[in-house]
Design a protein around this motif. Structure first.
Motif, PDB file in Angstrom:
ATOM      1  N   GLU A  35     -18.010   4.207   8.623  1.00 16.39           N
ATOM      2  CA  GLU A  35     -17.553   4.288   7.266  1.00 16.39           C
ATOM      3  C   GLU A  35     -18.752   3.532   6.501  1.00 16.39           C
ATOM      4  O   GLU A  35     -19.223   4.136   5.504  1.00 16.39           O
ATOM      5  CB  GLU A  35     -16.223   3.846   6.786  1.00 16.39           C
ATOM      6  CG  GLU A  35     -14.971   4.493   7.421  1.00 16.39           C
ATOM      7  CD  GLU A  35     -13.927   3.911   7.050  1.00 16.39           C
ATOM      8  OE1 GLU A  35     -12.688   4.639   7.045  1.00 16.39           O
ATOM      9  OE2 GLU A  35     -13.636   2.477   7.165  1.00 16.39           O
TER      10      GLU A  35
ATOM     11  N   GLU B  31     -13.518   1.247  -3.311  1.00 17.40           N
ATOM     12  CA  GLU B  31     -12.636   0.237  -3.065  1.00 17.40           C
ATOM     13  C   GLU B  31     -11.292   0.549  -2.778  1.00 17.40           C
ATOM     14  O   GLU B  31     -10.523   0.364  -2.033  1.00 17.40           O
ATOM     15  CB  GLU B  31     -12.605  -0.929  -4.356  1.00 17.40           C
ATOM     16  CG  GLU B  31     -11.693  -1.839  -3.738  1.00 17.40           C
ATOM     17  CD  GLU B  31     -11.670  -3.126  -4.617  1.00 17.40           C
ATOM     18  OE1 GLU B  31     -11.996  -4.184  -4.476  1.00 17.40           O
ATOM     19  OE2 GLU B  31     -11.678  -2.973  -6.066  1.00 17.40           O
ATOM     20  N   SER B  32     -11.085   1.940  -3.554  1.00 15.38           N
ATOM     21  CA  SER B  32      -9.641   2.649  -3.501  1.00 15.38           C
ATOM     22  C   SER B  32      -9.447   3.186  -2.209  1.00 15.38           C
ATOM     23  O   SER B  32      -8.387   3.627  -1.712  1.00 15.38           O
ATOM     24  CB  SER B  32      -9.605   3.721  -4.913  1.00 15.38           C
ATOM     25  OG  SER B  32     -10.407   5.045  -4.305  1.00 15.38           O
ATOM     26  N   ARG B  33     -10.616   3.362  -1.371  1.00 12.25           N
ATOM     27  CA  ARG B  33     -10.576   3.906  -0.108  1.00 12.25           C
ATOM     28  C   ARG B  33      -9.975   2.854   1.079  1.00 12.25           C
ATOM     29  O   ARG B  33      -9.653   3.480   1.921  1.00 12.25           O
ATOM     30  CB  ARG B  33     -11.706   4.621   0.362  1.00 12.25           C
ATOM     31  CG  ARG B  33     -12.253   5.832  -0.592  1.00 12.25           C
ATOM     32  CD  ARG B  33     -13.418   6.409   0.078  1.00 12.25           C
ATOM     33  NE  ARG B  33     -13.230   6.923   1.176  1.00 12.25           N
ATOM     34  CZ  ARG B  33     -13.176   8.398   1.299  1.00 12.25           C
ATOM     35  NH1 ARG B  33     -12.837   8.984   0.487  1.00 12.25           N
ATOM     36  NH2 ARG B  33     -12.714   8.832   2.520  1.00 12.25           N
ATOM     37  N   LEU B  34      -9.979   1.668   0.506  1.00 13.35           N
ATOM     38  CA  LEU B  34      -9.399   0.714   1.542  1.00 13.35           C
ATOM     39  C   LEU B  34      -8.105   0.418   1.430  1.00 13.35           C
ATOM     40  O   LEU B  34      -7.620   0.336   0.247  1.00 13.35           O
ATOM     41  CB  LEU B  34     -10.476  -0.630   1.042  1.00 13.35           C
ATOM     42  CG  LEU B  34     -11.824  -0.683   1.274  1.00 13.35           C
ATOM     43  CD1 LEU B  34     -12.448  -1.765   0.774  1.00 13.35           C
ATOM     44  CD2 LEU B  34     -12.355  -0.618   2.840  1.00 13.35           C
ATOM     45  N   THR B  35      -7.411   0.573   2.476  1.00 11.63           N
ATOM     46  CA  THR B  35      -6.063   0.039   2.408  1.00 11.63           C
ATOM     47  C   THR B  35      -5.949  -1.639   2.525  1.00 11.63           C
ATOM     48  O   THR B  35      -7.065  -2.339   2.668  1.00 11.63           O
ATOM     49  CB  THR B  35      -5.438   0.478   3.620  1.00 11.63           C
ATOM     50  OG1 THR B  35      -5.958  -0.382   5.059  1.00 11.63           O
ATOM     51  CG2 THR B  35      -5.290   1.824   3.987  1.00 11.63           C
ATOM     52  N   PRO B  36      -4.927  -2.312   1.922  1.00 10.53           N
ATOM     53  CA  PRO B  36      -4.686  -3.538   1.997  1.00 10.53           C
ATOM     54  C   PRO B  36      -5.119  -4.347   3.222  1.00 10.53           C
ATOM     55  O   PRO B  36      -5.767  -5.546   3.287  1.00 10.53           O
ATOM     56  CB  PRO B  36      -3.433  -3.751   1.530  1.00 10.53           C
ATOM     57  CG  PRO B  36      -2.965  -2.615   0.889  1.00 10.53           C
ATOM     58  CD  PRO B  36      -3.683  -1.348   1.510  1.00 10.53           C
ATOM     59  N   GLU B  37      -5.041  -3.654   4.341  1.00 12.54           N
ATOM     60  CA  GLU B  37      -5.177  -4.376   5.626  1.00 12.54           C
ATOM     61  C   GLU B  37      -6.541  -4.466   6.074  1.00 12.54           C
ATOM     62  O   GLU B  37      -7.001  -5.234   6.490  1.00 12.54           O
ATOM     63  CB  GLU B  37      -4.321  -3.584   6.730  1.00 12.54           C
ATOM     64  CG  GLU B  37      -2.984  -3.564   6.786  1.00 12.54           C
ATOM     65  CD  GLU B  37      -2.434  -2.310   5.659  1.00 12.54           C
ATOM     66  OE1 GLU B  37      -2.714  -1.208   6.049  1.00 12.54           O
ATOM     67  OE2 GLU B  37      -1.822  -2.858   4.977  1.00 12.54           O
ATOM     68  N   ASP B  38      -7.336  -3.587   5.145  1.00  8.54           N
ATOM     69  CA  ASP B  38      -8.820  -3.433   5.476  1.00  8.54           C
ATOM     70  C   ASP B  38      -9.423  -4.465   4.837  1.00  8.54           C
ATOM     71  O   ASP B  38     -10.630  -4.962   5.282  1.00  8.54           O
ATOM     72  CB  ASP B  38      -9.346  -2.149   4.895  1.00  8.54           C
ATOM     73  CG  ASP B  38      -9.049  -0.803   5.571  1.00  8.54           C
ATOM     74  OD1 ASP B  38      -8.862  -0.856   6.840  1.00  8.54           O
ATOM     75  OD2 ASP B  38      -8.792   0.186   4.964  1.00  8.54           O
ATOM     76  N   HIS B  39      -8.758  -5.119   3.811  1.00  9.49           N
ATOM     77  CA  HIS B  39      -9.675  -6.208   3.045  1.00  9.49           C
ATOM     78  C   HIS B  39      -9.880  -7.289   3.770  1.00  9.49           C
ATOM     79  O   HIS B  39      -8.936  -7.958   4.330  1.00  9.49           O
ATOM     80  CB  HIS B  39      -8.970  -6.343   1.728  1.00  9.49           C
ATOM     81  CG  HIS B  39      -9.239  -5.371   0.513  1.00  9.49           C
ATOM     82  ND1 HIS B  39     -10.153  -4.991   0.022  1.00  9.49           N
ATOM     83  CD2 HIS B  39      -8.259  -4.572   0.374  1.00  9.49           C
ATOM     84  CE1 HIS B  39     -10.261  -3.998  -0.755  1.00  9.49           C
ATOM     85  NE2 HIS B  39      -8.860  -3.653  -0.694  1.00  9.49           N
TER      86      HIS B  39
ATOM     87  N   HIS C 222     -12.140  -8.734  -1.580  1.00  8.59           N
ATOM     88  CA  HIS C 222     -11.489  -8.003  -3.041  1.00  8.59           C
ATOM     89  C   HIS C 222     -12.288  -8.488  -3.842  1.00  8.59           C
ATOM     90  O   HIS C 222     -12.006  -9.532  -4.216  1.00  8.59           O
ATOM     91  CB  HIS C 222     -10.206  -7.928  -2.731  1.00  8.59           C
ATOM     92  CG  HIS C 222      -9.476  -7.064  -3.928  1.00  8.59           C
ATOM     93  ND1 HIS C 222      -9.338  -5.621  -3.722  1.00  8.59           N
ATOM     94  CD2 HIS C 222      -8.988  -7.350  -4.978  1.00  8.59           C
ATOM     95  CE1 HIS C 222      -8.706  -5.203  -4.681  1.00  8.59           C
ATOM     96  NE2 HIS C 222      -8.618  -6.093  -5.618  1.00  8.59           N
TER      97      HIS C 222
END
Length: 227
Positions: free
Chosen positions: A126, A210-218, A223
């Motif tokens: 990605e 950023e909208s493509r990231l899930t909360p777990e990705d951060h 963020h």
């Protein structure tokens, strides 16, 4: 005695003034006060010199630390630095369309770009896609200013008054625009967005990524709403 570094720096100066078509070993030798043949002791061809010059200007881009202020601030800083560099060196866009640009400075830039997006939580694959997307946006955003600079350089080489040509072209552009209602309205009202189009596009692009990231990705401190 000339060094390769001196030749590359001089090539950048000639390219900045005259573009890729204005660069040749004779012109470069004259710029350095040396024979054209002396250039070939350090650089085997004009094409190689263009690649070296392109790698050199990639070294001008400040490289942010992604873990310091958040990935979006780092990404925005990298994009702004790249945009400013491309605008300064208008010849880079046509050079990138005809030459494979590589070297230690370009590699350092690419590596830091990937580090910024991996710090956000993107996977390696990605991050590759994201870095390429942002670079394409930056180059596209710089295209207009770079094109005008290239146009002016071409006119200078041909001994033509660029300011006079611009005035005449602008008058013709306005005349054509008058036949289209939305363009005419903007000319008549002198309407202009208060926001720089580059900044608007950059903010929108990074927000979309950023909208493509899930909360777990951060990742921690990754963020950041402000580019």
């Amino acid at each position: 005695m000339l060094t390769r570094e001196q030749i590359v720096r001089a090539a950048v100066e000639v390219l900045d003034a005259e573009g890729v078509n204005g660069l040749n070993m004779r012109r470069l030798g004259a710029h350095l006060g040396s024979a054209a043949s002396a250039m070939y002791h350090h650089v085997e061809s004009k094409d190689k010199l263009v690649v070296l010059a392109a790698d050199h200007v990639f070294g001008e881009i400040p490289l942010p630390e992604p873990g310091r202020d958040g990935w979006r601030r780092a990404a925005a800083s990298l994009a702004r630095g790249t945009h400013a560099m491309v605008v300064r060196h208008f010849w880079l866009i046509p050079a990138m369309s005809t030459h494979l640009i590589y070297g230690p400075n370009k590699a350092r830039f690419d590596d830091r770009s990937l580090a910024v997006y991996e710090s956000a939580g993107f996977t390696e694959g990605e991050a590759d896609q994201v870095a390429a997307t942002v670079l394409m946006f930056v180059i596209g955003a710089a295209q207009g200013q770079a094109a005008e600079a290239a146009w002016r350089a071409r006119l200078r080489r041909n001994g033509i008054d660029a300011d006079k040509e611009l005035r005449e072209a602008t008058a013709e552009i306005f005349a054509i625009a008058q036949t289209f209602p939305r363009l005419r309205a903007r000319i008549d009202s002198a309407a202009a967005s208060a926001e720089d189009p580059f900044e608007f596009g950059l903010h929108t692009l990074l927000a979309g990524l950023e909208s493509r990231l899930t909360p777990e990705d951060h990742h921690p401190h990754g963020h950041d709403k402000t580019p």
